[in-house]
Design an enzyme around this catalytic site. Structure first.
Site, short mmCIF file in Angstrom:
data_model
loop_
_atom_site.label_atom_id
_atom_site.label_comp_id
_atom_site.label_asym_id
_atom_site.label_seq_id
_atom_site.Cartn_x
_atom_site.Cartn_y
_atom_site.Cartn_z
N THR A 192 77.90 68.36 65.36
CA THR A 192 78.54 67.79 64.17
C THR A 192 79.69 68.70 63.74
O THR A 192 79.57 69.92 63.77
CB THR A 192 77.54 67.62 63.02
N ASP A 229 73.30 70.24 64.53
CA ASP A 229 73.87 69.86 63.23
C ASP A 229 74.37 71.13 62.55
O ASP A 229 73.71 71.72 61.70
CB ASP A 229 72.83 69.16 62.38
N ALA A 230 75.57 71.56 62.95
CA ALA A 230 76.16 72.80 62.45
C ALA A 230 77.37 72.56 61.57
O ALA A 230 77.82 73.46 60.88
CB ALA A 230 76.56 73.70 63.63
N LYS A 231 77.93 71.35 61.63
CA LYS A 231 79.07 70.95 60.80
C LYS A 231 80.20 71.99 60.84
O LYS A 231 80.75 72.38 59.82
CB LYS A 231 78.63 70.69 59.36
N ARG A 232 80.56 72.40 62.04
CA ARG A 232 81.61 73.40 62.20
C ARG A 232 82.99 72.76 61.97
O ARG A 232 83.21 71.60 62.31
CB ARG A 232 81.56 74.04 63.59
#
Length: 289
Positions: A136, A106-109
């Site tokens: 993510t 869950d890094a939302k790059r």
């Protein structure tokens, strides 16, 4: 599916959507977060250090890594400890693989061009020690900016979870903006669905490009045509229920993954108590087959 030549041999890679379908059929749909928030480290009587972080993550893997389908480490809480934190994350991802759970980093790059390609290499490349089963990503620089990550994920049998409709109040001003008669969030779902449709036309049973939709939303995008995974945070401590997950997912509920973190992690640090809390939370989401 993607075929890769290795000398004269050809290796067939199973897509993330199909791999997820298999583990969900065996273990159910629950996704548990590993969120070593400083307050949780305190509650577990662990130091706010890389050593405390490692004990926290190891306990989580021991408690539920072998019984749930998906585990989602929250990258920010590892990144906060610098290189030592990333080393703990690398070991955690490897341990989850050994335990048979799929991992979502869950890094939302989200970025453009060569920068997005570099993020993709870090999280989705077979040669990277940080490679997770899925990542993510944020599409709000334009869905097309995610192309390097989409291409590498499909090539390597990994997946993406594209932020579509999040439950934070600030997100609505962007995600509910209207574009050609539909919300921006819906356009993100539709573009993910189009990629999944091409995968399914190519022989996959399920697509590998998922979306993130908050389980607490009253007016989420239509998800029935996604034919891929849905990550649904907000179940448990934030008020979302199993009924909310299935209502929002509609015909796509078979791969709708409720993410529960605080409600389970608060049962720690005893691994047996964490395991019991996980089993209880997973019960409504076991396979009906």
């Amino acid at each position: 599916m993607t075929a890769k030549a290795e000398g004269s041999a050809v290796r067939t890679i199973k897509g993330f959507g199909d791999r997820l379908s298999e583990v969900v059929a065996e273990r159910g749909r629950l996704c548990v977060g590993i969120d070593p928030h400083p307050r949780l480290l305190d509650a577990w009587q662990l130091p706010r250090s890389a050593e405390g972080l490692e004990r926290f993550a190891t306990t989580c893997v021991e408690a539920f890594g072998d019984i749930v389908a998906v585990v989602k480490p929250q990258v920010a809480f590892f990144e906060a400890y610098g290189s030592k934190g990333f080393a703990v994350l690398e070991r955690t991802l490897a341990d989850l693989k050994d335990a048979g759970a799929l991992s979502i980093a869950d890094a939302k790059r989200g970025d453009i061009g060569s920068t997005m390609a570099a993020y993709a290499e870090a999280w989705l490349s077979d040669s990277s020690s940080l490679a997770a089963d899925a990542l993510t990503v944020s599409p709000y620089l334009g869905f097309g900016a995610l192309d390097p990550a989409v291409s590498l994920a499909l090539e390597n049998g990994r997946g993406l979870f594209v932020l579509a409709a999040t439950s934070n109040p600030e997100g609505a001003s962007v995600q509910k903006a209207m574009v050609s008669g539909e919300t921006l969030a819906q356009t993100m779902v539709n573009q993910a669905a189009a990629i999944n449709a091409r995968q399914i036309d190519g022989g996959a049973k399920a697509g590998s490009i998922g979306v993130v939709v908050g389980a607490t939303l009253d007016d989420a995008p239509v998800l029935s045509d996604l034919r891929g995974p849905i990550l649904m945070p907000g179940v448990g401590a934030q008020g979302g229920t199993p009924a909310d997950v299935d209502r929002l997912a509609g015909e796509s509920k078979g791969l709708a993954l409720p993410n529960i973190s605080r409600a389970i992690l608060s049962a720690g640090p005893d691994p047996a108590a964490l395991r019991r809390a996980t089993i209880e939370a997973a019960a409504p989401f076991l396979s009906e087959s």
